[in-house]
Structures are given as C-alpha cells and as structure tokens.
Motif scaffolding. Structure first.
Motif, PDB file in Angstrom:
ATOM      1  N   PHE A 184       0.814  -1.390  -0.026  1.00  0.00           N
ATOM      2  CA  PHE A 184      -0.013  -0.032   0.089  1.00  0.00           C
ATOM      3  C   PHE A 184       0.753   1.420   0.002  1.00  0.00           C
ATOM      4  CE2 PHE A 184      -2.277   3.297   1.926  1.00  0.00           C
ATOM      5  CZ  PHE A 184      -3.352   3.409   1.338  1.00  0.00           C
ATOM      6  N   GLN A 185       1.698   1.473   1.008  1.00  0.00           N
ATOM      7  CA  GLN A 185       2.662   2.621   1.009  1.00  0.00           C
ATOM      8  C   GLN A 185       3.468   2.652  -0.392  1.00  0.00           C
ATOM      9  OE1 GLN A 185       5.031   1.513   4.419  1.00  0.00           O
ATOM     10  NE2 GLN A 185       3.245   1.695   5.897  1.00  0.00           N
ATOM     11  N   GLY A 186       3.626   1.719  -0.987  1.00  0.00           N
ATOM     12  CA  GLY A 186       4.497   1.923  -2.492  1.00  0.00           C
ATOM     13  C   GLY A 186       3.373   1.785  -3.524  1.00  0.00           C
ATOM     14  N   GLY A 187       2.216   2.100  -3.166  1.00  0.00           N
ATOM     15  CA  GLY A 187       1.168   2.263  -4.335  1.00  0.00           C
ATOM     16  C   GLY A 187       0.785   1.276  -5.121  1.00  0.00           C
ATOM     17  N   LYS A 188       1.032   0.072  -4.592  1.00  0.00           N
ATOM     18  CA  LYS A 188       0.868  -1.099  -5.318  1.00  0.00           C
ATOM     19  C   LYS A 188      -0.432  -1.795  -4.551  1.00  0.00           C
ATOM     20  CE  LYS A 188       5.484  -2.543  -6.219  1.00  0.00           C
ATOM     21  NZ  LYS A 188       6.697  -3.451  -6.247  1.00  0.00           N
ATOM     22  N   TYR A 189      -1.657  -1.157  -4.914  1.00  0.00           N
ATOM     23  CA  TYR A 189      -3.005  -1.332  -4.274  1.00  0.00           C
ATOM     24  C   TYR A 189      -3.413  -2.504  -4.492  1.00  0.00           C
ATOM     25  CZ  TYR A 189      -2.318   3.655  -3.700  1.00  0.00           C
ATOM     26  OH  TYR A 189      -1.809   4.930  -3.280  1.00  0.00           O
ATOM     27  N   LYS A 190      -3.495  -3.268  -5.636  1.00  0.00           N
ATOM     28  CA  LYS A 190      -4.021  -4.497  -6.025  1.00  0.00           C
ATOM     29  C   LYS A 190      -2.961  -5.542  -5.438  1.00  0.00           C
ATOM     30  CE  LYS A 190      -5.735  -3.444 -10.791  1.00  0.00           C
ATOM     31  NZ  LYS A 190      -5.270  -3.586 -12.155  1.00  0.00           N
ATOM     32  N   GLU A 191      -1.769  -5.453  -5.286  1.00  0.00           N
ATOM     33  CA  GLU A 191      -1.269  -6.617  -4.379  1.00  0.00           C
ATOM     34  C   GLU A 191      -1.502  -6.256  -2.972  1.00  0.00           C
ATOM     35  OE1 GLU A 191       0.163  -4.307  -6.843  1.00  0.00           O
ATOM     36  OE2 GLU A 191       1.457  -5.395  -8.164  1.00  0.00           O
ATOM     37  N   ALA A 192      -1.732  -5.149  -2.560  1.00  0.00           N
ATOM     38  CA  ALA A 192      -2.004  -4.994  -1.138  1.00  0.00           C
ATOM     39  C   ALA A 192      -3.324  -5.795  -0.971  1.00  0.00           C
ATOM     40  CB  ALA A 192      -2.028  -3.568  -0.716  1.00  0.00           C
ATOM     41  N   LEU A 193      -4.513  -5.328  -1.591  1.00  0.00           N
ATOM     42  CA  LEU A 193      -5.535  -5.907  -1.594  1.00  0.00           C
ATOM     43  C   LEU A 193      -5.583  -7.492  -1.414  1.00  0.00           C
ATOM     44  CD1 LEU A 193      -8.517  -5.224  -1.222  1.00  0.00           C
ATOM     45  CD2 LEU A 193      -8.858  -5.161  -3.648  1.00  0.00           C
ATOM     46  N   LYS A 194      -4.797  -8.104  -2.610  1.00  0.00           N
ATOM     47  CA  LYS A 194      -4.874  -9.518  -2.336  1.00  0.00           C
ATOM     48  C   LYS A 194      -4.272  -9.943  -1.109  1.00  0.00           C
ATOM     49  CE  LYS A 194      -3.140 -11.001  -6.346  1.00  0.00           C
ATOM     50  NZ  LYS A 194      -2.091 -11.693  -7.286  1.00  0.00           N
ATOM     51  N   GLU A 195      -3.269  -9.332  -0.406  1.00  0.00           N
ATOM     52  CA  GLU A 195      -2.516  -9.766   0.973  1.00  0.00           C
ATOM     53  C   GLU A 195      -3.788  -9.546   1.935  1.00  0.00           C
ATOM     54  OE1 GLU A 195       0.163 -11.184   1.514  1.00  0.00           O
ATOM     55  OE2 GLU A 195       1.251 -10.660  -0.735  1.00  0.00           O
ATOM     56  N   PHE A 196      -4.516  -8.495   1.925  1.00  0.00           N
ATOM     57  CA  PHE A 196      -5.615  -8.319   2.891  1.00  0.00           C
ATOM     58  C   PHE A 196      -6.789  -9.081   2.773  1.00  0.00           C
ATOM     59  CE2 PHE A 196      -3.616  -3.595   2.904  1.00  0.00           C
ATOM     60  CZ  PHE A 196      -2.830  -4.016   3.930  1.00  0.00           C
ATOM     61  N   GLN A 197      -7.115  -9.518   1.805  1.00  0.00           N
ATOM     62  CA  GLN A 197      -8.242 -10.396   1.363  1.00  0.00           C
ATOM     63  C   GLN A 197      -7.973 -11.427   1.867  1.00  0.00           C
ATOM     64  OE1 GLN A 197     -11.017  -9.411   0.805  1.00  0.00           O
ATOM     65  NE2 GLN A 197     -11.514  -7.803  -0.765  1.00  0.00           N
ATOM     66  N   SER A 198      -6.621 -12.363   1.891  1.00  0.00           N
ATOM     67  CA  SER A 198      -6.135 -13.586   1.976  1.00  0.00           C
ATOM     68  C   SER A 198      -6.403 -13.524   3.582  1.00  0.00           C
ATOM     69  CB  SER A 198      -4.981 -13.951   1.318  1.00  0.00           C
ATOM     70  OG  SER A 198      -4.903 -13.623   0.042  1.00  0.00           O
ATOM     71  N   ILE A 199      -6.011 -12.590   4.228  1.00  0.00           N
ATOM     72  CA  ILE A 199      -6.172 -12.669   5.866  1.00  0.00           C
ATOM     73  C   ILE A 199      -7.539 -12.581   6.286  1.00  0.00           C
ATOM     74  CG2 ILE A 199      -5.810 -11.245   7.848  1.00  0.00           C
ATOM     75  CD1 ILE A 199      -3.335  -9.978   6.727  1.00  0.00           C
ATOM     76  N   LEU A 200      -8.455 -11.798   5.656  1.00  0.00           N
ATOM     77  CA  LEU A 200      -9.772 -11.649   5.972  1.00  0.00           C
ATOM     78  C   LEU A 200     -10.453 -13.073   5.844  1.00  0.00           C
ATOM     79  CD1 LEU A 200     -11.300  -9.263   7.293  1.00  0.00           C
ATOM     80  CD2 LEU A 200     -12.428  -8.780   5.028  1.00  0.00           C
ATOM     81  N   ASN A 201     -10.029 -13.620   4.692  1.00  0.00           N
ATOM     82  CA  ASN A 201     -10.536 -15.140   4.281  1.00  0.00           C
ATOM     83  C   ASN A 201     -10.412 -16.018   5.463  1.00  0.00           C
ATOM     84  OD1 ASN A 201     -11.762 -16.995   2.525  1.00  0.00           O
ATOM     85  ND2 ASN A 201      -9.768 -18.017   2.298  1.00  0.00           N
ATOM     86  N   ILE A 202      -9.520 -16.118   6.164  1.00  0.00           N
ATOM     87  CA  ILE A 202      -9.454 -17.043   7.259  1.00  0.00           C
ATOM     88  C   ILE A 202      -9.545 -16.511   8.828  1.00  0.00           C
ATOM     89  CG2 ILE A 202      -7.911 -18.265   6.100  1.00  0.00           C
ATOM     90  CD1 ILE A 202      -5.377 -17.433   7.937  1.00  0.00           C
ATOM     91  N   ALA A 203      -9.511 -14.934   8.897  1.00  0.00           N
ATOM     92  CA  ALA A 203      -9.779 -13.983   9.908  1.00  0.00           C
ATOM     93  C   ALA A 203     -10.622 -13.246   9.931  1.00  0.00           C
ATOM     94  CB  ALA A 203      -8.570 -13.800  10.663  1.00  0.00           C
ATOM     95  N   PRO A 204     -12.206 -13.290   9.598  1.00  0.00           N
ATOM     96  CA  PRO A 204     -12.819 -12.328   9.343  1.00  0.00           C
ATOM     97  C   PRO A 204     -13.019 -11.273  10.478  1.00  0.00           C
ATOM     98  CG  PRO A 204     -14.128 -14.495   9.917  1.00  0.00           C
ATOM     99  CD  PRO A 204     -12.710 -14.752   9.861  1.00  0.00           C
ATOM    100  N   GLY A 205     -12.727 -11.724  11.452  1.00  0.00           N
ATOM    101  CA  GLY A 205     -12.443 -10.664  12.514  1.00  0.00           C
ATOM    102  C   GLY A 205     -11.441  -9.688  12.832  1.00  0.00           C
TER     103      GLY A 205
END
Length: 358
Positions: A184-205
């Motif tokens: 995110f800090q490097g402006g790579k928003y698609k890559e950042a979203l992929k990482e965050f979505q993967s976390i939310l997939n197993i830890a929705p809270g």
C-alpha cells in the motif's frame, strides 16, 4: 407454528430491528466495528462523543448503544445514564481499555448488559449484541465505499476486478499484514488488496485488515488522474500508527495513542503486568503462536517501534526478562528525565523573565 408462520415472524423481527449505535472517539476502531457489524447484517450508526450520541438517541430509536468508557466530555457511563433516562428500553454495552472494579460495578448499576475489556474480538461483541437483539436474519449486501460510489456514478472507473485470494495459515497473518501495508505504501494497491483479502478469508474478525481493505479499495476506486503519488500514500499510511502489541500479533488491532512512547502508556503497562502474572490464557495462546513463528519474523519490539534499526527478539516478547529490553527501558527513562529537567528549567526561566518584566 408452521414453517410459513415462523418465516413471517422472522421477517417481522428483522423489519422491526432497531439499529446499533457505536460511540467511540478513536476513528479507526469506530469505523472497524461499524464495518464488521454492517457486514454481519446489522444497521449501524456512529457518534464520536457523548453529546452527539445523546442528540441521536433523542431523535432515533436504537436497540443497543456500544459506548467507550473514556470519551471527550461526558464519559460512557454518564452518557448511558442519560440515554436510558431518555429511552429506558435502550440497552448499553461499555467497552474500555482501562477496566476497574469501580467502573464495572457502576456500569452494572446503571443497567449495562455487558462490560467488555479492550482488546476484544468482534465476535465477542457480537455475542453480547445478539443476546439483546437476537440473530440477524437480513440479507447481507456489502456497502460500497463513498469514494467508490462517487466514482462509479461519475463513470470514472470500471467495475472492480475479482481479487485472487491466496491460501495462507493463521501463523502467516502478521507477515502478510505487514506485506500488505508495504505494498500500500508503495502504491501497489492491487497487490496490497490481495494480501489483506487473504487474511480476511481465514480471520474475518481481524479489524486491522478491514481498515486497510477499505483504504485500499478507496485508492483503487479513485480516477487515475486523481491518484496520489507514492509519497502521499506513504504519508497517509504513516498517520495510522499501530500499537506495538498489535504489530507483534498479541492483540488483533489497536492504534497507538502515545507516539510509541510505551513507558507512558497505561495499556502497555497493563499488558506487561498480565504477561508477568500469567493471569490470562488468551495472552498465553498469543505467546504460543509467537513461539511458532520463524526466527526472522520475530522482530524485537524496539525494532517494530523504530527505536533501533533491526533486532530479533530472543525472549518471545517477554521484555521484562530481556537484558536488552531493560537497557532500552533505562535509556528511554533517562531521556524522559532529561526532557523533564529541560522543561522545568525553561519554566523557571520564563517565570524569572516575567518577574523581571513586572
């Protein structure tokens, strides 16, 4: 009662369900809880401080109010007392990072249905809400962010593409979370979203992840001509300072309110005392997870804070037993003492100047 009558009763209950009011002055926590509960199907409103909450309660019927104990102006207990005077049917939950037997007893006396100590999981809060409002039966329709909705209406962006979800384990969450922030800090928003979505997939809270997903989607939804430079993205990200306990993965999410000056932080002291006394199994479980991390991922808390450039933790974050931790603590205490002495000298100098002027 037949199936059709049961369905009608459930639909009626959903229709009559009163919204939840979150009263919290920390924007990140307020918005994270709001997004979590909305995703679970609740109607949610928010307020930053007590007076605003009381005005809303005077105009609208809420089923339950979630109030931070320490609020600007009137505290959570005072707000709940006045709110119940306006609407005796309103239920309240007190949340706090500074628990005490006195405030817990006072909350119970006022009629709070629960007294929850931070940090807590959204699941724990939702259980208390369900005890009052019942389970949600409404269809869940994720809400578009304000930036995304505006951009779509203006025809400035295309329909967002489906994000590929990486399969990860719970032990990988801290590393993936850090990597997402780096993207995110490097402006790579698609890559950042992929990482965050993967976390939310197993830890929705995981509330921290929900915050960063919202920020990332807002950046992706902006028209290209209005996209901020990478430096601006870094500056924006640095405004949100994660508590070192959150960065270590011991608590799910918390924002630093002391600019990483842990020595003056009551929350840090509380966590250190809990670890030293071994009074909670929740912290023991968190420490066990930390033990399973690969060595290179166990970064010393002083490196996470930025006090030193890099250092690995050798004591599994039990800083009170670490010689380096004691050295750093003593050094920081000496620095604080010098600053205090300097402030005192300046104060005396100003008083002397005022005396001579008069």
């Amino acid at each position: 009662m037949n199936k059709q009558e049961t369905t009608r009763k459930q639909e009626k209950e959903v229709k009559e369900m009163k919204p939840v009011l979150i009263v919290e002055d920390e924007a990140i926590l307020r918005e994270s809880l709001r997004d979590w509960l909305r995703d679970e199907g609740y109607e949610v409103e928010t307020a930053e401080e007590g007076e605003e909450a009381l005005q809303r309660i005077g105009k609208e019927k809420f089923g339950i109010a979630i109030l931070d104990l320490r609020l600007p102006g009137k505290d959570g207990l005072e707000v709940l007392r006045e709110a119940k005077a306006q609407d005796p049917k309103l239920q309240g939950i007190i949340i706090t990072a500074y628990p005490s037997a006195e405030t817990a007893a006072e909350a119970k006396k006022i009629g709070a249905v629960d007294y929850i100590v931070k940090p807590f999981t959204p699941d724990a809060l939702e259980k208390s809400i369900q005890a009052v409002l019942g389970p949600v039966q409404a269809e869940i329709k994720p809400e578009k962010s304000k930036v995304e909705a505006t951009a779509v209406e203006a025809g400035a962006v295309e329909k967002p593409e489906v994000v590929e979800i990486i399969s990860i384990t719970k032990e990988e969450i801290p590393g993936r979370f850090e990597q997402g922030q780096t993207y995110f800090q490097g402006g790579k928003y698609k890559e950042a979203l992929k990482e965050f979505q993967s976390i939310l997939n197993i830890a929705p809270g995981h509330m921290g992840t929900r915050v960063w997903i919202r920020k990332t989607k807002d950046e992706l939804a902006k028209p290209i001509v209005e996209a901020p430079e990478a430096g601006a993205a870094v500056e924006e990200a640095e405004k949100v300072k994660q508590c070192v306990w959150s960065r270590m993965g011991v608590v799910s999410y918390r924002i630093c309110t002391r600019d990483y000056d842990c020595l003056t932080c009551e929350f840090d002291q509380m966590m250190q005392d809990k670890i030293a006394s071994g009074e909670t199994t929740e912290l023991d479980e968190a420490l066990e997870r930390l033990k399973e991390l690969p060595g290179p991922q166990r970064v010393c808390r002083y490196a996470l804070k930025g006090d030193v450039s890099y250092r690995l933790c050798s004591r599994l974050f039990q800083c009170e037993t670490c010689e380096f931790g004691q050295y750093m603590k003593n050094a920081l205490e000496q620095k604080l003492d010098k600053l205090a002495a300097r402030r005192e000298a300046l104060r005396k100098k100003e008083e002397k100047a005022k005396g001579e002027a008069s």
